[in-house]
Each structure stands twice: as structure tokens, then as C-alpha cells.
Design an enzyme around this catalytic site. Structure first.
Site, short mmCIF file in Angstrom:
data_model
loop_
_atom_site.label_atom_id
_atom_site.label_comp_id
_atom_site.label_asym_id
_atom_site.label_seq_id
_atom_site.Cartn_x
_atom_site.Cartn_y
_atom_site.Cartn_z
N ASP A 13 20.25 14.92 52.67
CA ASP A 13 20.33 16.01 51.69
C ASP A 13 19.06 16.16 50.86
O ASP A 13 19.09 16.58 49.70
CB ASP A 13 21.54 15.80 50.74
CG ASP A 13 22.84 15.73 51.50
OD1 ASP A 13 22.95 16.40 52.54
OD2 ASP A 13 23.75 15.01 51.06
N LYS A 16 16.02 19.22 53.69
CA LYS A 16 15.39 19.41 55.01
C LYS A 16 15.59 20.84 55.50
O LYS A 16 14.68 21.42 56.09
CB LYS A 16 16.01 18.44 56.03
CG LYS A 16 15.76 16.97 55.71
CD LYS A 16 16.46 16.05 56.69
CE LYS A 16 17.95 16.14 56.67
NZ LYS A 16 18.60 15.67 55.44
N GLY A 40 24.65 18.96 56.86
CA GLY A 40 24.83 20.24 56.19
C GLY A 40 23.48 20.65 55.65
O GLY A 40 23.00 20.04 54.70
N HIS A 41 22.84 21.60 56.30
CA HIS A 41 21.48 22.00 55.92
C HIS A 41 21.52 23.40 55.31
O HIS A 41 21.91 24.36 55.96
CB HIS A 41 20.55 21.97 57.15
CG HIS A 41 20.38 20.60 57.71
ND1 HIS A 41 19.65 20.33 58.84
CD2 HIS A 41 20.84 19.40 57.28
CE1 HIS A 41 19.69 19.03 59.07
NE2 HIS A 41 20.41 18.44 58.14
N GLN A 222 20.53 13.87 58.54
CA GLN A 222 20.71 12.65 57.74
C GLN A 222 19.34 12.21 57.18
O GLN A 222 18.48 13.05 56.98
CB GLN A 222 21.38 11.53 58.56
CG GLN A 222 22.86 11.78 58.85
CD GLN A 222 23.10 12.75 59.99
OE1 GLN A 222 22.61 12.57 61.09
NE2 GLN A 222 23.88 13.78 59.74
P1 GDP Z 1 19.52 18.90 53.69
O1 GDP Z 1 20.77 18.29 54.22
O2 GDP Z 1 18.39 17.92 53.63
O3 GDP Z 1 19.11 20.16 54.40
O4 GDP Z 1 19.82 19.29 52.19
P2 GDP Z 1 21.15 20.03 51.64
O5 GDP Z 1 21.11 21.45 52.04
O6 GDP Z 1 22.36 19.25 51.97
O7 GDP Z 1 20.95 19.85 50.07
C1 GDP Z 1 19.82 20.29 49.42
C2 GDP Z 1 20.25 21.30 48.34
O8 GDP Z 1 19.21 21.47 47.40
C3 GDP Z 1 20.55 22.67 48.86
O9 GDP Z 1 21.59 23.24 48.10
C4 GDP Z 1 19.26 23.45 48.65
O10 GDP Z 1 19.46 24.83 48.52
C5 GDP Z 1 18.80 22.84 47.37
N1 GDP Z 1 17.33 22.79 47.17
C6 GDP Z 1 16.36 22.57 48.11
N2 GDP Z 1 15.16 22.48 47.51
C7 GDP Z 1 15.38 22.64 46.18
C8 GDP Z 1 14.53 22.61 45.03
O11 GDP Z 1 13.33 22.40 45.11
N3 GDP Z 1 15.13 22.78 43.82
C9 GDP Z 1 16.48 22.98 43.67
N4 GDP Z 1 16.96 23.13 42.44
N5 GDP Z 1 17.30 23.02 44.74
C10 GDP Z 1 16.76 22.84 45.96
P1 IMO Z 2 22.25 15.91 56.13
O1 IMO Z 2 21.68 16.20 57.49
C1 IMO Z 2 24.03 12.94 53.49
C2 IMO Z 2 26.60 9.93 55.36
C3 IMO Z 2 28.08 9.94 55.02
C4 IMO Z 2 28.39 8.45 55.13
C5 IMO Z 2 27.53 8.02 56.31
C6 IMO Z 2 28.27 7.97 57.64
O2 IMO Z 2 22.91 17.06 55.49
O3 IMO Z 2 21.23 15.23 55.26
P2 IMO Z 2 29.11 9.84 59.33
O4 IMO Z 2 30.08 10.97 59.14
O5 IMO Z 2 27.75 10.29 59.75
O6 IMO Z 2 29.64 8.75 60.20
O7 IMO Z 2 28.97 9.18 57.84
O8 IMO Z 2 26.47 8.96 56.39
N1 IMO Z 2 26.05 11.21 55.88
C7 IMO Z 2 25.27 12.02 55.18
N2 IMO Z 2 24.86 11.95 53.89
N3 IMO Z 2 23.58 13.93 54.28
C8 IMO Z 2 23.97 13.99 55.58
O9 IMO Z 2 23.44 14.87 56.45
C9 IMO Z 2 24.88 13.04 56.07
N4 IMO Z 2 25.47 12.82 57.26
C10 IMO Z 2 26.18 11.69 57.15
O10 IMO Z 2 28.32 10.45 53.74
O11 IMO Z 2 27.91 7.79 53.99
MG MG Z 3 22.78 18.07 53.70
#
Ligand code: GDP
Ligand code: IMO
Ligand code: MG
Length: 424
Positions: A13, A16, A40-41, A222
Site C-alpha cells: 500500500d 504503487k 488493491g492498487h 504487496q
Molecule cells: P498500492 O497498493 O501500493 O497501490 O497503494 P493503495 O492504493 O493500496 O494505497 C495508497 C493510497 O494512497 C491510495 O488511496 C492512493 O490514492 C493514495 N495516495 C497515493 N499517493 C498519495 C500521496 O502522495 N498523498 C496522499 N494523500 N495519498 C496518496
Molecule cells: P498491495 O498490492 C498490504 C497482507 C495481508 C496479510 C498478509 C497475508 O495493495 O500493496 P494474503 O491474503 O496475501 O495471504 O495476506 O499480507 N497483504 C497486503 N497488505 N497491501 C497488499 O497488497 C497486501 N496483500 C496482502 O494483510 O497481512
Molecule cells: Mg494496496
């Protein structure tokens, strides 16, 4: 632009999705290489926000080719739903989404076993998407691959063998219902029919593209600390989310990869169980969670938040061979009087600067912090590094000097435009 891997440098998270979306503009192919719909991207485009779980985040750029590689585990229902979700938003994947024949398939018994294991006291805190049990079957050589969904008799044999093995576990060990063969077989045959047009030899596709000098972007899911080898095992996911996974998960050899970019938040978050040395106490936790909207993009669970941990990111730089980093969510720290960076862990009188393998050490250690003054200014409208408040620049410079790695990009908001380079 060469072939680049984007990898999470913390516990996932890191942002990415946003970074991939930006790099995708200058790429031809965007490729997922591991994980599944546990990811979840988030990609924000103007007023629209998309959360992608399986389909590469480059899909929002018209004409880009998106590939789901052999290292990914695919829940066909989730994949088909994601395709429909995109179609409703007028994003067509037709002719530009390719799925590896060799990717393993998630079945309902994988999800059920994941859920049942998570009911135990000592849980991992998984996303309950069946990821771990599916990878376990892959390694045990009993898994079912995408190609098998396209061959009626192969699917029949393999599914029967799997149910013969799983049903006694479900009924005798967990005391739950067994799964009937016929309905499941027909359901997955139908998924196979609907997926057929996307399925191909993606390693050939990618290697041919590289020969034609196309630019490939590998989308890590991840993060490094969730990698099954380099993470906080057993509190990890079940794949190699590190850069090496880009090779094994796509069939593109390591010599064809030119650059590794690590994505790190300006602080740290983690979802699920497991050690987290720099985790905040309750007040800061709530403040940063609200400001950073730190709730899971897949499960909606509140994310645990903490200070930036240079031991964690330093470890990631080493095991991925990261060339440069992108720092995201700097804006979330805008309101703080002072900000801490963890430079080491103290445990039993010893200072660790290398990330410890022992969960006992990670759980019991005290972080060693360097404290810097905050900037207390809104950075969300800043469009160049020079315009950042002095203390924000000092914070980034400190991170860069501890990590001895270039910060290439800085993100101060979720929108595409809220990104700028650090410069020299
Ligand atoms: P990922 O799994 O690495 O793709 O990240 P996620 O989408 O799960 O979580 C990142 C969250 O932070 C998302 O809701 C993005 O829209 C948000 N985000 C990304 N970059 C920034 C930033 O620079 N500032 C803020 N406030 N939010 C951001
Ligand atoms: P993105 O790509 C954050 C975590 C779960 C748990 C562990 C194992 O959005 O960054 P799993 O279901 O993979 O067997 O769970 O890994 N986890 C993540 N945490 N971002 C993710 O993906 C994750 N995918 C799995 O919360 O701790
Ligand atoms: Mg994510």
C-alpha cells in the site's frame, strides 16, 4: 525508457498503483508478476478513482498492453468482475489484456481454507482471498493452471483429485461442508470459456516485445516486508513480491531488466498481524490514519501506521537492488510539529541496523530514532521540489542520506499531477 520493476519497499500500500499509472505513460507493456486479488492498487484520474486487484494499473492508459504473468494466482470470478467494472467505466481491455496459461487458479476451497485457518488464535490477518492455499498447491504440484481450464478432461481429472484431497480436510478437520464436484466443474469450465480470448503464452509475448525494443513495466504487488523469503515470516504473503519475482513470475530473464524502482511512503503502514517496530501509539495512529485515509483498498481494514523506518527500507533497497525510490504521501505529515525516522533497533543492549530475521527481536526491540522538525504547511499544491517547505526538504534529504539511494520522485497527493521529481 528501459524495462523497469516497481516494487513496494515496505508492507504494501505504498502507492504503487499511482506510481505505476505515472510510469505507464512511458511504457508499452505493464505486467503483474505475483500475488493475486489480495492486492488493491488505487489510481486516481481527475474525479475518478479506480481500485485494481488483478489487472495491471496501466490499463487506464489507452492502448497499453497489460499482462498477467505466470507468477500470479488468478481468481477467475474476480478477474471477470474486474473486466466488467472497467467496461462500465468505458475502459476496454479487449485485444490488450493477456493472461498467462501457466498462472495458477484460485478455487473456492482455497478461499474456504484461508478463512478457516484465519479463525485460529494465531492468525496472519490475511485478505482471505485464498492466496496462501493456492500457492501451497502450486508448490505441492497439485495446483490447477489457467491452461487446464481450457481442457475439459484435464480440468475434470485435476479438480476431482483436488476435491478428493480437500473434502476430507474440510469435513473431518474443520467440520464444514464438503464441496460438490459437478457444479464447481461446470462453473470453472464456464470461466475458462470466458477467459479463453485473453489466455496465451505470455513469456513469448513479452520476450518478443523486448526484442522489438518495447518498454516493459513490471508491477509489484504487496511489499518487500510481505515477501515470503525477505519479509516478516510467517506474517507475510505467499509469493516473492521482491524484484526477483518479476523474472520468475513472467519468464523474462534478469538480464532483460534495467532498473528497479522502490516505492515508500513518507511514514509506514501495515495491514494484518505481525511485528511493526515503529508503530504509533493511539493518538498519532488515529491522526495519521484519518489524514492518510489509511483503510485497506481490498478489505477496508484500518491500516496500522508508524514512523518511517530506514531499517525496513534499507533492507528493501538491498534485497531488491533498488536503484531509486519514490516517496509518497509526504503531505500526510504536513501537520506534525516533529517527525521521527528510525535508524536502528535496540534489543538486549545490541543495536541492529540490518533488518533482523527473528520475530522475537522485531517484536521486542526499541526503535532508535532521529527526530526532525516538522514543516506545518500544506504541501498538496506544491508542484516542484524547490517549492517544498525547508523542513520537508530536510526530511527528504535526511532519508536520502541515511539510505544512500536517490529519491527520484515525490508524491504529495493521490492525483497524477501531485507528483514531481527531486532533481539533483
Ligand atoms: P498500492 O497498493 O501500493 O497501490 O497503494 P493503495 O492504493 O493500496 O494505497 C495508497 C493510497 O494512497 C491510495 O488511496 C492512493 O490514492 C493514495 N495516495 C497515493 N499517493 C498519495 C500521496 O502522495 N498523498 C496522499 N494523500 N495519498 C496518496
Ligand atoms: P498491495 O498490492 C498490504 C497482507 C495481508 C496479510 C498478509 C497475508 O495493495 O500493496 P494474503 O491474503 O496475501 O495471504 O495476506 O499480507 N497483504 C497486503 N497488505 N497491501 C497488499 O497488497 C497486501 N496483500 C496482502 O494483510 O497481512
Ligand atoms: Mg494496496
Amino acid at each position: 525508457m528501459p524495462n523497469i520493476v516497481i516494487v513496494g519497499a515496505q508492507w504494501g500500500d505504498e502507492g504503487k498503483g499511482k506510481v505505476i499509472d505515472i510510469f505507464a505513460a512511458k511504457s508499452d507493456y505493464i505486467v503483474r508478476y505475483q500475488g493475486g486479488n489480495n492486492a488493491g492498487h488505487t489510481v486516481v484520474v481527475g474525479d475518478d478513482s479506480f481500485i485494481l486487484h488483478l489487472i495491471p494499473s496501466g490499463i487506464l492508459h489507452k492502448g497499453k498492453v497489460c499482462v498477467i504473468g505466470n507468477g500470479v494466482v488468478i481468481d477467475p470470478k474476480a478477474l471477470l468482475e474486474e473486466i466488467e467494472m472497467l467496461a462500465k467505466e468505458n475502459v476496454s481491455v479487449e485485444g490488450r489484456l493477456f493472461v498467462s496459461e501457466e498462472a495458477h487458479v484460485i478455487f473456492p476451497y482455497h478461499r474456504t481454507l484461508d478463512e478457516l485457518k484465519e479463525q485460529k488464535k494465531k492468525k496472519i490477518g490475511t485478505t482471505k482471498r485464498g492466496i496462501g492455499p493456492c500457492y501451497a498447491d502450486k508448490v505441492a504440484r497439485s495446483g490447477i493452471r489457467v491452461i487446464d481450464l481450457l481442457e475439459e478432461d484435464t480440468l475434470r481429472d485435476k479438480l476431482q483429485a483436488n476435491l478428493d484431497e480437500k473434502n476430507p480436510i474440510l469435513s473431518r478437520i474443520y467440520g464444514t461442508d464438503e464441496i460438490a464436484f459437478e457444479a464447481l466443474y461446470n462453473e470453472y469450465l464456464e470461466y475458462g470459456r470466458r477467459m479463453r480470448k485473453y489466455v496465451c503464452n505470455t513469456k513469448r509475448l513479452l520476450n518478443d516485445a523486448i526484442r522489438k525494443r518495447k518498454r516493459i513495466l513490471f508491477e509489484g504487488a504487496q511489499g518487500t516486508l510481505l515477501d515470503v523469503d525477505y519479509g516478516t515470516y510467517p506474517f507475510v504473503t505467499s509469493s516473492n513480491s521482491t524484484a526477483g519475482g518479476a523474472s520468475t513470475g513472467t519468464g523474462v530473464g534478469p538480464t532483460k531488466i534495467d532498473k528497479i524502482v522502490g516505492v515508500a511512503k513518507a511514514y509506514t503502514t501495515r495491514v494484518g498481524e505481525g511485528p511493526f517496530p515503529t508503530e504509533f501509539g493511539p493518538d498519532l495512529m488515529e491522526k495519521i490514519r484519518q489524514k492518510g485515509k489509511e483503510f485497506g483498498a481490498t478489505t477496508g481494514r484500518p491500516r496500522r501506521c508508524g514512523w518511517f523506518d530506514a531499517v525496513v527500507v534499507g533492507h528493501s533497497i538491498m534485497v531488491n537492488g533498488i536503484d531509486e525510490i519514490v516517496v509518497t504521501k509526504l503531505d500526510v505529515l504536513d501537520d506534525l510539529d516533529s517527525i521521527k525516522i528510525c535508524k536502528g533497533y535496540r534489543y538486549n543492549g545490541k543495536i541492529y541496523t540490518d533488518f533482523p530475521s527473528s520475530i522475537k527481536v522485531l517484536t521486542g526491540c526499541e526503535p532508535v530514532y532521529e527526530e526532525l522538525p516538522g514543516w506545518r504547511e500544506d504541501t498538496t499544491k506544491v508542484t516542484s521540489y524547490d517549492r517544498l517547505p525547508k523542513n520537508a526538504k530536510n526530511y527528504l534529504k535526511k532519508i536520502q542520506s541515511i539510505l544512500k539511494t536517490k529519491i527520484a520522485l515525490i508524491s504529495v497527493g493521490s492525483d497524477r499531477n501531485q507528483t514531481f521529481s527531486k532533481g539533483a
